[in-house]
Design an enzyme around this catalytic site. Structure first.
Site, PDB file in Angstrom:
ATOM      1  N   PRO A 139      22.611  31.612  37.273  1.00  7.70           N
ATOM      2  CA  PRO A 139      24.067  31.514  37.425  1.00  7.70           C
ATOM      3  C   PRO A 139      24.773  32.855  37.243  1.00  7.70           C
ATOM      4  O   PRO A 139      24.597  33.521  36.233  1.00  7.70           O
ATOM      5  CB  PRO A 139      24.473  30.526  36.318  1.00  7.70           C
ATOM      6  N   GLU A 140      25.523  33.246  38.250  1.00  4.39           N
ATOM      7  CA  GLU A 140      26.419  34.390  38.132  1.00  4.39           C
ATOM      8  C   GLU A 140      27.836  33.842  38.246  1.00  4.39           C
ATOM      9  O   GLU A 140      28.039  32.633  38.145  1.00  4.39           O
ATOM     10  CB  GLU A 140      26.096  35.430  39.214  1.00  4.39           C
ATOM     11  N   LYS A 186      30.759  35.452  33.013  1.00  2.00           N
ATOM     12  CA  LYS A 186      29.812  34.344  33.169  1.00  2.00           C
ATOM     13  C   LYS A 186      29.891  33.367  32.002  1.00  2.00           C
ATOM     14  O   LYS A 186      29.010  32.526  31.839  1.00  2.00           O
ATOM     15  CB  LYS A 186      28.383  34.888  33.284  1.00  2.00           C
ATOM     16  N   HIS A 221      14.376  19.288  29.452  1.00  2.13           N
ATOM     17  CA  HIS A 221      14.807  20.419  28.624  1.00  2.13           C
ATOM     18  C   HIS A 221      16.246  20.247  28.154  1.00  2.13           C
ATOM     19  O   HIS A 221      16.985  21.219  28.029  1.00  2.13           O
ATOM     20  CB  HIS A 221      14.614  21.736  29.389  1.00  2.13           C
ATOM     21  N   ARG A 229      14.701  27.662  30.152  1.00  2.00           N
ATOM     22  CA  ARG A 229      14.131  28.843  29.485  1.00  2.00           C
ATOM     23  C   ARG A 229      14.823  29.205  28.168  1.00  2.00           C
ATOM     24  O   ARG A 229      14.418  30.150  27.509  1.00  2.00           O
ATOM     25  CB  ARG A 229      14.121  30.033  30.438  1.00  2.00           C
ATOM     26  N   ARG A 264      16.727  46.169  36.429  1.00  4.55           N
ATOM     27  CA  ARG A 264      16.684  44.969  37.261  1.00  4.55           C
ATOM     28  C   ARG A 264      15.983  45.262  38.583  1.00  4.55           C
ATOM     29  O   ARG A 264      16.214  46.317  39.192  1.00  4.55           O
ATOM     30  CB  ARG A 264      18.121  44.475  37.577  1.00  4.55           C
TER      31      ARG A 264
END
Length: 290
Positions: A2-3, A69, A111, A130, A280
DNA sequence: TCCGCGCCCCGGCCGC
DNA sequence: TGCGGCCGGGGCGCG
């Protein structure tokens, strides 16, 4: 991942389901409980689990906003106000449902880490595969300084002016432009995907030092960042790996990405280059981007 | 005091 | 089929 567009979409999706709802209890997964019992802080940061639960119970959700974000869920209880701050990390997702079984996709259902129960009986569920995401209870926004340090929202009126001012700071002048635009103090919410696209659309090499870019090029880059973020919002976000909106649906922006993850440049057909910039992984076309 | 580097958190998934 | 290693957002500690 997600950005800004994905988080904006989560905000818009959650809004009609959570405004006016009163939180009466909070449940954490065994994983989160275990982490906290070991002195780590999986998902919930800054408070012990029972302290968090005790503080947030009885609050009613009055607003939800996005900043970079981050999601800012505003809470009110009598004359007190507070915030539930949420960052989705790489794989966080919110679900507003009547039952956990309504999360049909197994990897999200498996999760689930935080369940808020509303007085109405409905549930607000945070799932995070995660566990890079985080939740914080804040009495006031100033209690979390990184939030205050965030630069302009790309769609706000003074964003271009502030963006250009940031690019003129000496500390950024010799840095690769991609690293600089991914710094949220320069412009909020532009992560790897959208930075890659904006640079490709602007014809700018991601390793170009900021000092080697003229004013017109800087303005063009700003405009492309705003345009690609807006396009991402309009397309419902990019569903690369684990992003889902609040209804568990995927967005379609991934189909419109021209350079992110591409092996062939869609403009000239030559093989793209790959390099680590600002830590990145980055794709670019050395023919089209200078 | 500021900067930059490396660490940390973690499971999916790739590649051998 | 099994498993080791890589990836990544962003804060933070350290030198």
């Amino acid at each position: 991942m997600p950005e800004l567009p994905e988080v904006e979409h989560v905000k818009r999706g959650l809004e009609p389901y959570i405004i006016g709802e009163k939180i009466i209890s909070v449940h954490f997964s065994n994983t989160v409980e275990h982490s906290h019992s070991e002195g780590r802080q999986a998902i919930l940061k800054g408070l012990e689990l029972q302290t968090f639960s005790g503080k947030i119970k009885g609050y009613t959700i009055t607003q939800i906003n996005r900043r970079s974000k981050y999601l800012l869920i505003q809470l009110e209880k009598e004359e007190n106000s507070a915030f539930l701050l949420s960052h989705l990390g790489m794989s966080g997702a919110w679900f507003a449902v009547d039952s956990i079984d309504l999360i049909t996709e197994g990897k999200f259902r498996n999760h689930v880490h935080v369940i808020f129960t509303f007085e109405s009986g409905r549930l607000l569920i945070y799932s995070d595969i995660r566990r890079f995401g985080e939740l914080r209870f804040l009495e006031k926004l100033e209690d979390y300084p990184p939030l205050i340090a965030i630069g302009p929202e790309p769609f706000e009126e003074k964003a271009q002016e502030l963006f250009l001012a940031a690019l003129s700071l000496p500390k950024f002048s010799r840095k690769p432009v991609k690293e600089v635009i991914m710094n949220h103090q320069v412009i909020a919410g532009c992560g790897n995907i959208y930075a890659t696209e904006a640079l490709f659309r602007s014809g700018i090499h991601p390793k170009r030092k900021v000092e080697r870019m003229g004013l017109a090029k800087r303005i063009q880059l700003f405009n492309e960042i705003v345009a690609v973020l807006q396009e991402g919002i309009d397309a419902g976000g990019s569903s690369i790996s684990d992003y889902r909106n609040v209804n568990g649906e995927a967005g379609s922006m991934q189909d419109r990405l021209q350079m992110y993850g591409r092996k062939i440049c869609p403009a000239c057909g030559s093989a793209t280059k790959q390099a680590v910039i600002g830590g990145r992984n980055s794709h670019y076309c050395s023919a089209c981007q200078r």
